[in-house]
Design a protein around this motif. Structure first.
Motif, short mmCIF file in Angstrom:
data_model
loop_
_atom_site.label_atom_id
_atom_site.label_comp_id
_atom_site.label_asym_id
_atom_site.label_seq_id
_atom_site.Cartn_x
_atom_site.Cartn_y
_atom_site.Cartn_z
N LEU A 150 0.72 -1.28 0.10
CA LEU A 150 0.10 -0.11 -0.08
C LEU A 150 0.91 1.23 0.01
CD1 LEU A 150 -2.77 0.95 0.18
CD2 LEU A 150 -2.59 1.07 2.56
N VAL A 151 1.96 1.17 0.75
CA VAL A 151 2.84 2.39 0.79
C VAL A 151 3.69 2.66 -0.74
CG1 VAL A 151 4.87 3.31 1.87
CG2 VAL A 151 3.30 2.20 3.30
N LEU B 268 3.51 5.69 -3.10
CA LEU B 268 4.69 6.52 -3.53
C LEU B 268 4.90 6.38 -4.84
CD1 LEU B 268 7.28 5.11 -0.87
CD2 LEU B 268 6.21 7.34 -0.94
N ARG B 269 4.44 5.39 -5.63
CA ARG B 269 4.60 5.34 -7.16
C ARG B 269 3.83 6.27 -7.90
NH1 ARG B 269 2.52 0.79 -10.62
NH2 ARG B 269 3.64 1.17 -12.53
N LEU C 65 12.79 5.33 -7.69
CA LEU C 65 12.36 4.37 -6.38
C LEU C 65 13.19 3.45 -6.50
CD1 LEU C 65 9.84 6.62 -6.41
CD2 LEU C 65 8.53 4.63 -6.12
N PHE C 66 13.85 3.15 -5.44
CA PHE C 66 14.45 2.00 -5.16
C PHE C 66 14.23 1.21 -3.77
CE2 PHE C 66 17.05 4.98 -7.64
CZ PHE C 66 17.49 4.02 -8.73
N PHE D 35 11.94 1.30 1.05
CA PHE D 35 12.04 2.36 -0.12
C PHE D 35 13.05 3.62 -0.04
CE2 PHE D 35 7.63 1.09 0.74
CZ PHE D 35 7.51 -0.15 -0.25
N ILE D 36 13.73 3.75 -1.10
CA ILE D 36 14.50 4.69 -1.28
C ILE D 36 14.16 5.70 -2.27
CG2 ILE D 36 17.02 5.45 -1.80
CD1 ILE D 36 16.86 3.57 0.93
#
Length: 376
Positions: free
Chosen positions: A269-270, A274-275, A287-288, A300-301
């Protein structure tokens, strides 16, 4: 946008509804209608005749363009005529466009994406707990019975649509693959393990994963290795595009831990938030995730000109010292980074220089119109 653009997104994300509201007077062609589809398959040049015959139509919308990729040649020709009309082309799959060798109008159109709701967008229709159970697809979230709608979506769209498009030969193998790959959601992707579980060859699984990516139902997240201070893993992580779809596909039995499933759902969900937020901001970040070979992982980075953010997600109401370790280790390697831990508690805390936020609060405030630092 005022110029031509593609609008890609999985079925059920509301592309057609959005365009009908935003462009009520547009000349629209819906390729989901069987009779319409047959006409354009037989004569793609019909589009040229219709557009030239309706010069007062300032906006032309072609819905599900991938069903007749040859229409892109007609659109290209019309754009070259510079008639002043705007073309908007929607799609729920890029696979047929890739296979047909089309070049997406050679850069003459912007590429935009539509995602499931952000919690910020779905206020009044869905809340955090409901999102964790049935996801944030508008088609599902706005339904009278979200659970049944989600089951139908998975059964009819993901399985039958894939078969109808001729993307796989053996729908039974593909159905087993969908169940097996659901165990990889929010985890390192090991294609060999998935192939053993499905009892098919590795190259078959690789093809199936590519299909999911092309029809916008899944993504792979690469490991962050820029100026790495230590050895990191090479396998990517895997995410289905919506937590509800994950929950619907994931088999559940007496040996399955609810905590494990809920943890993967929360992380997913997070990620989808973010995406989507990054996409609507025109992708200021890459995003990594980060994971050392020793197993220390930050979920997530976000890396971009605005800085580096490390975000860890914990499905717990209490923060233990071990929960902070991955972010502390990441900050040792990247001292300029800003680190955040999202958890299921209710208080905003600052521990060991790490900002700890309630996950519900963070996701509900994530706004495409605001910078990430404004959300923290």
């Amino acid at each position: 946008p005022q110029q031509h653009f593609f609008l890609f997104g999985p079925r059920g994300t509301g592309k057609s509804t959005f365009l009908k509201v935003t462009y009520p007077d547009a000349y629209s062609i819906d390729l989901l209608q069987p009779d319409t589809l047959r006409r354009y398959q037989a004569r793609p040049e019909l589009l040229i005749e219709q557009v030239r015959g309706n010069p007062s139509a300032s906006v032309i919308i072609v819905d599900e363009i991938q069903k007749v990729p040859e229409l892109l040649d007609a659109v290209h020709k019309l754009i070259e005529e510079k008639s002043g009309q705007q073309f908007i082309l929607t799609g729920s799959s890029a696979r047929k466009l890739k296979r047909s060798g089309t070049d997406l109008l050679a850069g003459r159109a912007l590429l935009k994406h539509m995602h499931p709701f952000l919690l910020n967008e779905g206020k009044g229709h869905v809340n955090f707990d409901a999102a964790l159970e049935s996801g944030l697809l508008p088609l599902v979230a706005l339904a009278e019975d979200p659970v049944e709608t989600l089951k139908t979506y998975v059964a009819l769209y993901i399985r039958e649509e894939v078969q109808y498009e001729g993307l796989v030969r053996n729908i039974g193998n593909f159905s087993r693959f969908l169940e097996a790959i659901s165990f990889s959601h929010a985890s390192l992707l090991n294609i060999s393990n998935v192939a053993r579980e499905c009892e098919v060859e590795r190259k078959v699984v690789e093809n199936y994963i590519s299909i999911l990516e092309d029809i916008l139902l899944a993504t792979r997240l690469k490991v962050f290795s820029k100026r790495a201070q230590r050895a990191v893993v090479s396998h990517p992580k895997f995410y289905l595009f919506d937590v509800g779809v994950f929950k619907a596909l994931r088999p559940k039995g007496p040996l399955d831990s609810p905590q494990e499933i809920d943890g993967a759902a929360l992380e997913g969900l997070v990620y989808q938030h973010l995406r989507a937020w990054n996409s609507y901001q025109n992708n200021p970040y890459e995003l990594f995730f980060w994971r050392s070979r020793g197993g220390v992982e930050v979920d997530f980075i976000l890396y971009g000109e605005q800085g580096i953010h490390g975000i860890e997600v914990k499905n717990t109401a209490r923060i233990r010292p071990g929960d902070l370790k991955p972010l502390i280790e990441f900050k040792k390697d990247y001292p300029m980074s800003k680190t955040v831990l999202l958890y299921r508690g209710e208080e905003r805390l600052l521990r060991s220089g790490i900002l700890c936020l309630p996950c519900d609060e963070f996701l509900s405030s994530l706004d495409p119109g605001k910078q990430l630092d404004d959300e923290l």
